[in-house]
Motif scaffolding. Structure first.
Motif, PDB file in Angstrom:
ATOM      1  N   ALA A  48       0.857  -1.191   0.000  1.00  0.00           N
ATOM      2  CA  ALA A  48       0.000   0.000   0.000  1.00  0.00           C
ATOM      3  C   ALA A  48       0.883   1.228   0.000  1.00  0.00           C
ATOM      4  CB  ALA A  48      -0.907  -0.001   1.232  1.00  0.00           C
ATOM      5  N   SER A  49       0.357   2.335  -0.528  1.00  0.00           N
ATOM      6  CA  SER A  49       1.142   3.568  -0.573  1.00  0.00           C
ATOM      7  C   SER A  49       0.869   4.383   0.697  1.00  0.00           C
ATOM      8  CB  SER A  49       0.758   4.386  -1.802  1.00  0.00           C
ATOM      9  OG  SER A  49      -0.542   4.918  -1.635  1.00  0.00           O
ATOM     10  N   PRO A  50       1.862   5.184   1.104  1.00  0.00           N
ATOM     11  CA  PRO A  50       1.647   6.068   2.258  1.00  0.00           C
ATOM     12  C   PRO A  50       0.462   7.015   2.034  1.00  0.00           C
ATOM     13  CG  PRO A  50       3.981   5.999   1.657  1.00  0.00           C
ATOM     14  CD  PRO A  50       3.233   5.276   0.568  1.00  0.00           C
ATOM     15  N   HIS A  51       0.257   7.426   0.780  1.00  0.00           N
ATOM     16  CA  HIS A  51      -0.843   8.325   0.436  1.00  0.00           C
ATOM     17  C   HIS A  51      -2.191   7.655   0.727  1.00  0.00           C
ATOM     18  CE1 HIS A  51      -2.910  11.504  -1.690  1.00  0.00           C
ATOM     19  NE2 HIS A  51      -3.505  10.614  -2.470  1.00  0.00           N
ATOM     20  N   HIS A  52      -2.320   6.383   0.313  1.00  0.00           N
ATOM     21  CA  HIS A  52      -3.536   5.603   0.563  1.00  0.00           C
ATOM     22  C   HIS A  52      -3.797   5.502   2.057  1.00  0.00           C
ATOM     23  CE1 HIS A  52      -6.160   2.033   0.764  1.00  0.00           C
ATOM     24  NE2 HIS A  52      -5.264   1.498   1.557  1.00  0.00           N
TER      25      HIS A  52
END
Ligand SMILES: [Zn+2]
Length: 267
Positions: free
Chosen positions: A115-119
């Motif tokens: 998963a991305s930090p943004h998500h």
């Protein structure tokens, strides 16, 4: 709080908002009311349902999903009605329900590159900790599509796929001529667009005789001319990338599309 707008005889629209809240619609028929996408959290869904009740005294009995991304489905349980989803969306709902959505679970997925930090930041902002996420499973599952007759209004659901998510479906509302697109025209979560998936999707989208287009995260409802212009920019960007031609001083949209098709080519 977003405002609810009546965009056609039977369709109410709530504009997208932060952190990642998508467009939501309700189609109010004489007999039934259908919700299109459920929202990012019970709070988001509740805001929509309360605004719809205040505006039209309608209460959706059913929701149909455009795809399985969290921001479109986490509010589903709040509706307490039937959930209709494509078979692949339905499978993914089961997986989402089994995942650990605590801060620790999100951080573990970031560390593992899943998963991305943004998500994770968006989930944390939409659903403050400690969070409990109840993902409602699908009650009705379709493959290619289905029709819902609400009384005076009909919603045709069609699976369309595309780069953003293979499970993407759209909803066409008649006689209003509104096409609810979800995120299907956007790039993939990895930021890619491909001619193989995007071009057939464009043909399908333009094949509906729609006058109004509701996109997942676009702050305005689009006209046919605006959607044709967007698709034109996509064709231009794909062509420029394929031919390797130099393009300069494009608008911001085209720059992003060039990036996405470039990324799609070098996958
Ligand atoms: Zn999405």
């Amino acid at each position: 709080m977003s405002v609810l707008t009546k965009i056609s005889e039977h369709v109410y629209w709530m504009a997208p908002g932060p952190p990642d809240r998508p467009s939501l619609c309700a189609v109010v028929g004489d007999r039934r009311t259908l919700m299109l996408d459920a929202g990012s959290s019970s709070v988001h869904t509740r805001e929509f349902l309360d605004a719809l009740w205040a505006e039209s005294a309608a209460r959706p009995s059913t929701v149909v999903y455009t795809h399985s991304h969290w921001d479109h489905v986490f509010g589903g349980a709040e509706l307490d009605g039937q959930v209709i989803a494509h078979a692949w969306t339905a499978e993914r709902l089961i997986e989402l329900a089994a995942m650990d959505w605590s801060d620790e679970g999100l951080d573990r997925r970031i560390a593992a590159g899943l998963a991305s930090p943004h998500h994770a930041a968006n989930v944390k902002q939409e659903l403050p900790s400690p969070r409990s996420v109840e993902v409602a499973p699908a009650d009705v599952v379709f493959q290619d599509g289905l029709e819902l007759h609400l009384g005076g209004a009909t919603v045709s659901v069609r699976h369309v796929g595309g780069d953003h998510s293979a499970d993407s479906s759209v909803m066409y509302i008649e006689p209003d001529r509104v096409l609810f697109l979800g995120d299907c025209l956007y790039d993939s979560p990895e930021g890619t667009l491909t001619a193989e998936l995007a071009f057939p999707l464009h043909e399908t989208i333009l094949g509906f005789d729609a006058a109004l287009y509701v996109e997942g995260h676009h702050e305005f409802v689009s006209s046919r001319a605006e959607i044709e212009s967007l698709i034109g920019k996509m064709r231009f960007a794909e062509n420029a990338v394929r031919e390797g031609s130099a393009v300069s001083e494009q608008d911001e949209d085209t720059d992003l599309l060039l990036q996405a098709f470039r990324a799609g080519q070098s996958r």
